[in-house]
Design a protein around this motif. Structure first.
Motif, PDB file in Angstrom:
ATOM      1  N   THR B  75      75.522  40.805  39.191  1.00 51.26           N
ATOM      2  CA  THR B  75      74.377  41.824  38.619  1.00 51.26           C
ATOM      3  C   THR B  75      75.385  42.228  37.275  1.00 51.26           C
ATOM      4  OG1 THR B  75      75.500  43.282  40.312  1.00 51.26           O
ATOM      5  CG2 THR B  75      73.279  42.621  40.538  1.00 51.26           C
ATOM      6  N   THR B  76      76.520  42.571  37.426  1.00 49.51           N
ATOM      7  CA  THR B  76      77.471  43.068  36.396  1.00 49.51           C
ATOM      8  C   THR B  76      77.439  42.246  35.045  1.00 49.51           C
ATOM      9  OG1 THR B  76      79.017  44.401  37.802  1.00 49.51           O
ATOM     10  CG2 THR B  76      79.659  44.184  35.405  1.00 49.51           C
ATOM     11  N   THR B  77      77.619  40.784  35.319  1.00 47.81           N
ATOM     12  CA  THR B  77      77.813  40.001  34.344  1.00 47.81           C
ATOM     13  C   THR B  77      76.292  39.747  33.672  1.00 47.81           C
ATOM     14  OG1 THR B  77      79.352  38.882  35.565  1.00 47.81           O
ATOM     15  CG2 THR B  77      78.262  37.599  33.930  1.00 47.81           C
ATOM     16  N   ILE B  78      75.425  39.616  34.399  1.00 50.91           N
ATOM     17  CA  ILE B  78      74.049  39.509  33.869  1.00 50.91           C
ATOM     18  C   ILE B  78      73.605  40.870  33.124  1.00 50.91           C
ATOM     19  CG2 ILE B  78      71.416  39.406  34.330  1.00 50.91           C
ATOM     20  CD1 ILE B  78      72.321  37.644  36.714  1.00 50.91           C
ATOM     21  N   GLN B  79      74.007  41.859  33.538  1.00 54.55           N
ATOM     22  CA  GLN B  79      73.525  43.138  32.787  1.00 54.55           C
ATOM     23  C   GLN B  79      74.479  43.173  31.540  1.00 54.55           C
ATOM     24  OE1 GLN B  79      71.570  45.485  33.987  1.00 54.55           O
ATOM     25  NE2 GLN B  79      71.782  46.303  31.686  1.00 54.55           N
ATOM     26  N   THR B  80      75.672  42.835  31.580  1.00 51.78           N
ATOM     27  CA  THR B  80      76.423  42.600  30.258  1.00 51.78           C
ATOM     28  C   THR B  80      75.876  41.654  29.121  1.00 51.78           C
ATOM     29  OG1 THR B  80      78.399  43.138  31.475  1.00 51.78           O
ATOM     30  CG2 THR B  80      78.692  42.266  29.538  1.00 51.78           C
ATOM     31  N   MET B  81      75.230  40.526  29.640  1.00 49.57           N
ATOM     32  CA  MET B  81      74.372  39.563  28.711  1.00 49.57           C
ATOM     33  C   MET B  81      73.400  40.265  28.359  1.00 49.57           C
ATOM     34  SD  MET B  81      75.970  35.914  29.807  1.00 49.57           S
ATOM     35  CE  MET B  81      76.076  35.801  31.790  1.00 49.57           C
TER      36      MET B  81
END
Lengths: 376, 90
Positions: B75-81
């Protein structure tokens, strides 16, 4: 003391890195320059302006240089971008090569993409913006027809067969979001720019396909002419790109053992003097170190004339007539003169005082005879 | 971010691998996004069809030893992207 110390640090660093292969003396000098280098913010943009970002990154990594993370990331991004673009250009090259080979059209690959595969340890180190192919004028129609049939957007052939145009272009369909511009040049070009390139072509293998490129010395002479042409119109905001200098240095060093340097000295002193000027900023391989013996860098490195043709005649009103004329006819820097005329230090001042103003006057007269002054 | 959200790549971005890191490039936009191999994996799973929950499921099956952190990493990575403009939600 390093004789290049008075040069602007960013240009000095980029010029030092204008070579495909490093060597111990080069890396020693690179490490020494980096110790006092602090213009990291402007380095990536300047490197990109000179077509040098991937090569700079390559040498910095080879030198294990400690550089700011942000600079490293920007250089990584530029390298990845050029690598992706060169991959698309290479696919287009292979497509065109196959089409032309099937139709019996002989083509020679010139400059950028060919050199990227010939001279550089990784073809992505040499940014390429288009693809230059040399073919016979008689093959121009079938070549354009073939490209059009492959969905390239092609120039129309001129209605009259003469004069042979300087080039015709064809833009490839998009691949991975990019198009490759193919520039077709012709052996029969009246400017004689391509003279000698068809003697003893060499073959390159790219992904299993054979691609022909001109032989080494004709390529070096052609690159030298190409560099001079760009130098004539270069200006501070559109400088002579260091990637072109890297091409010449890299080709010369790659074939240093095979080149008959004595014969070159007699037959093509212009090319040799240009190399000598380049080598005042990057140390040559030991085996050709005589090229830069007692060779301090010329004055006025990366400085360009500031009159016509760098500025148009229409700009004379803003600049003022007198200043415009003074800029147009005053001697360019020693660096410019040595690169453009391929002369040594002693003759550069003569060329600046006499030859350059006369040449400019002749060009203005010639151009005036063809165009209105406001178009110049 | 909801587990039912379906992330999809913004058209044109392509992944280039560089010495253990990745960059996402767009041919015409002057935007380069840097990441690591985990980002690359998650990016490749974001195909506009799979939901976040499904991506977490796939990665948990592949890396059971890291199952505790996978949901928050994804979720963090997707949010960042999403914030960087290389992904969008459908």
């Amino acid at each position: 003391m390093d004789s290049t110390e008075r040069i602007e640090p960013t240009y000095r660093l980029l010029a030092l890195c204008a070579r495909a292969e490093g060597h111990p003396i080069f890396y020693e000098r690179l490490t020494s320059q980096l110790q006092r280098f602090n213009a990291w913010d402007e380095l990536p943009a300047q490197a990109e302006l000179h077509g040098m970002a991937p090569l700079l990154r390559h040498h910095l990594r080879r030198a294990n240089a400690a550089i700011p993370k942000e600079t490293a990331q920007i250089l990584d991004g530029l390298y990845a971008r050029h690598r992706a673009a060169n991959r698309v250009h290479a696919q287009t090259l292979l497509q065109v090569n196959a089409l032309f080979a099937q139709a019996g059209i002989q083509m020679l690959l010139l400059k950028g993409l060919g050199l990227a595969y010939q001279c550089y340890p990784d073809p992505a180190l040499r940014p390429v913006s288009d693809m230059d192919l040399l073919i016979r004028w008689q093959d121009s129609r079938p070549a354009l027809d073939l490209l059009a049939s492959a969905n390239f957007r092609v120039d129309a052939l001129p209605s009259a067969p003469k004069p042979v145009p300087a080039e015709l272009t064809a833009d490839s369909p998009l691949k991975a979001g990019l198009s490759t511009r193919v520039e077709l040049h012709f052996h029969e070009d009246a400017s004689r720019e391509f003279d000698g390139l068809d003697a003893a072509p060499q073959s390159l293998t790219i992904e299993g396909q054979t691609i022909y490129v001109p032989d080494v010395l004709p390529t070096m002479r052609y690159l030298s002419r190409h560099l001079r042409r760009h130098l004539f119109a270069a200006a501070e905001d559109k400088p002579l790109q260091l990637k072109w200098i890297a091409d010449l240095i890299s080709l010369a060093e790659q074939h240093a053992d095979k080149i008959n340097w004595e014969s070159l000295r007699r037959s093509d002193s212009v090319l040799l003097n240009q190399l000598e000027t380049f080598y005042s900023l990057t140390p040559p391989l030991v085996k050709i170190k005589w090229i830069s013996a007692s060779n301090p860098p010329p004055n006025g490195i990366n400085q360009y004339p500031c009159g016509w043709p760098q500025r148009t005649f229409a700009q004379r009103k803003q600049i003022g007539w007198l200043k415009f004329l003074r800029c147009t006819f005053s001697a360019p820097s020693e660096w410019w003169l040595r690169l453009y005329y391929g002369v040594g230090k002693r003759r550069a001042s003569f060329y600046g005082a006499i030859v350059y103003p006369l040449q400019i006057a002749a060009r203005i007269i010639f151009t005036f005879s063809k165009k209105r002054p406001e178009d110049l | 971010m909801k587990g039912s959200a379906i992330p999809a790549p913004i058209a044109g971005f392509q992944l280039e691998a560089l010495d253990g890191e990745i960059v996402l490039l767009h041919p015409t936009r002057n935007l380069v996004v840097h990441g690591n191999s985990t980002c690359a994996l998650i990016w490749q799973l974001c195909d506009g069809i799979r939901s976040v929950d499904e991506i977490v499921e796939i990665l948990t099956a592949a890396y059971p030893e890291a199952s505790a952190e996978i949901r928050s990493d994804v979720t963090t990575t997707i949010q960042t992207m999403l914030e960087q403009g290389v992904l969008q939600t459908m």
